[in-house]
Design an enzyme around this catalytic site. Structure first.
Site, short mmCIF file in Angstrom:
data_model
loop_
_atom_site.label_atom_id
_atom_site.label_comp_id
_atom_site.label_asym_id
_atom_site.label_seq_id
_atom_site.Cartn_x
_atom_site.Cartn_y
_atom_site.Cartn_z
N MET A 1 -0.49 74.56 157.01
CA MET A 1 -1.79 74.45 156.34
C MET A 1 -2.17 75.78 155.71
O MET A 1 -1.97 76.84 156.31
CB MET A 1 -2.85 74.01 157.34
CG MET A 1 -2.62 72.59 157.76
SD MET A 1 -4.14 71.77 158.16
CE MET A 1 -3.48 70.20 158.67
N SER A 2 -2.68 75.70 154.51
CA SER A 2 -3.07 76.89 153.77
C SER A 2 -4.09 76.50 152.71
O SER A 2 -4.01 75.40 152.15
CB SER A 2 -1.83 77.49 153.06
OG SER A 2 -2.24 78.37 152.04
N HIS B 1 -7.85 77.08 160.51
CA HIS B 1 -8.98 77.96 160.83
C HIS B 1 -9.76 77.42 162.03
O HIS B 1 -10.17 78.18 162.92
CB HIS B 1 -9.94 78.06 159.64
CG HIS B 1 -9.37 78.69 158.41
ND1 HIS B 1 -9.09 77.98 157.28
CD2 HIS B 1 -9.03 79.98 158.15
CE1 HIS B 1 -8.62 78.79 156.35
NE2 HIS B 1 -8.56 80.02 156.85
N GLY C 1 -12.71 81.78 153.96
CA GLY C 1 -13.36 80.50 153.67
C GLY C 1 -12.36 79.43 153.26
O GLY C 1 -11.17 79.56 153.53
N ASN C 2 -12.88 78.36 152.66
CA ASN C 2 -12.07 77.17 152.33
C ASN C 2 -11.31 76.73 153.59
O ASN C 2 -10.09 76.62 153.60
CB ASN C 2 -11.11 77.43 151.16
CG ASN C 2 -10.50 76.14 150.66
OD1 ASN C 2 -9.29 75.99 150.59
ND2 ASN C 2 -11.33 75.18 150.31
#
Ligand code: PAF
Length: 282
Positions: free
Chosen positions: A184-185, A37, A31-32
């Site tokens: 991105m993380s 993603h 998620g997040n």
């Protein structure tokens, strides 16, 4: 978009699709969701008829003192993003649905799981391999997609799939970066504004190291230089290694397909990144 919380409901959907001869792609997440993603889901959509995304913050891959409790949970925004890119199913099980209290089985990819991130995150990759194995059994996908940013995780999963003869094609998708190069993380959200300015140096250090490797600098010198650069900028580096990309063994001078792996803490936030390249095409 279906949102299901039980294995039974998930299986009912998957069985209908399989009976109709449809191919299923799977994107496991915690998620997040961010653009990285979404890139996985979009690539999944291009290769299969149906896309299942799981959202499960997996407790077994967090160590004591790590961020399991504070890991960002942003369900409503996640659903909105997934709906916008035509996800077919979100599988969002509770911990009790995922793990029986009497479970005795752990999946462990020996060797690979103890290196690099596995040194400071003991048991992390066993937690990942076990939950991904369980998710694969629940979803029964034809294809599963993972970000290349978690390079060691992907190597662990590929090894597991190969060793256990799982009939699933594993696809690694290129890391999505901010304009300044920062990968991105979900954990980037922990960074203070000052740390956000320092964080892109992680990727810059990888790029400099790649140039040094190509120029013929010996790997120990490249690693030491990178560690020093990161330390001087305020990181607490965990490791910086020049590795063979196929098996993550320390690279030898004759190896041509390489990956630079790095993990470093900035304040309390642990960041990882990598850079894969071929000395031939450089
Ligand atoms: O990369 C992640 O988000 C997680 O490690 C994964 C693969 C979803 C397993 O919990």
């Amino acid at each position: 978009m279906h949102i299901v919380n039980t294995v039974e409901a998930l299986r009912a959907l998957v069985n209908t699709w399989k009976a109709a001869g449809e191919h299923i792609a799977f994107v496991p997440t915690m998620g997040n969701l961010h653009a990285g993603h979404c890139q996985l889901v979009k690539a999944a959509k291009e290769t299969a008829d149906k896309v299942v995304v799981s959202i499960f913050v997996n407790p077994t891959q967090f160590g004591i003192g790590e961020d399991f409790e504070s890991y960002p949970r942003t369900e409503a925004q996640d659903h909105e993003q997934l709906r916008a890119i035509n996800t077919d199913v979100v599988f969002q099980p509770a911990v009790s649905e995922m793990y029986s209290p009497t479970a005795k089985t752990t999946v462990s990819v020996a060797g690979l799981s103890e290196l690099y991130c596995g040194v400071s995150r003991i048991g992390h990759f066993d937690g990942v391999a076990t939950v991904v194995c369980k998710l694969f059994n629940m979803v029964q996908p034809d294809i599963a997609l993972f970000g290349l940013k978690d390079f060691q995780q992907l190597a662990v999963i590929r090894t597991m799939v190969n060793d256990l003869n799982m009939p699933i094609k594993i696809i690694g998708i290129e890391t999505v970066r901010e304009a300044n190069g920062l990968a991105m993380s979900s954990r980037n959200g922990y960074l203070t504004s000052k740390q956000q300015q320092i964080a892109p140096l992680l990727y810059q250090t990888l790029c400099t190291a790649r140039e040094e490797v190509i120029a013929g600098t010996n790997y120990t010198t490249v690693e030491q230089h990178a560690l020093l650069t990161l330390q001087q900028a305020g990181f607490q580096p965990d490791y910086f290694r020049v590795c063979r990309s196929n098996d993550l063994a320390p690279a030898q001078i004759d190896d041509t397909e390489l990956v630079l792996l790095v993990a470093a803490k900035l304040g309390k936030t642990r960041l990882i990144d990598n850079l894969c390249f071929s000395k031939h095409t450089a």
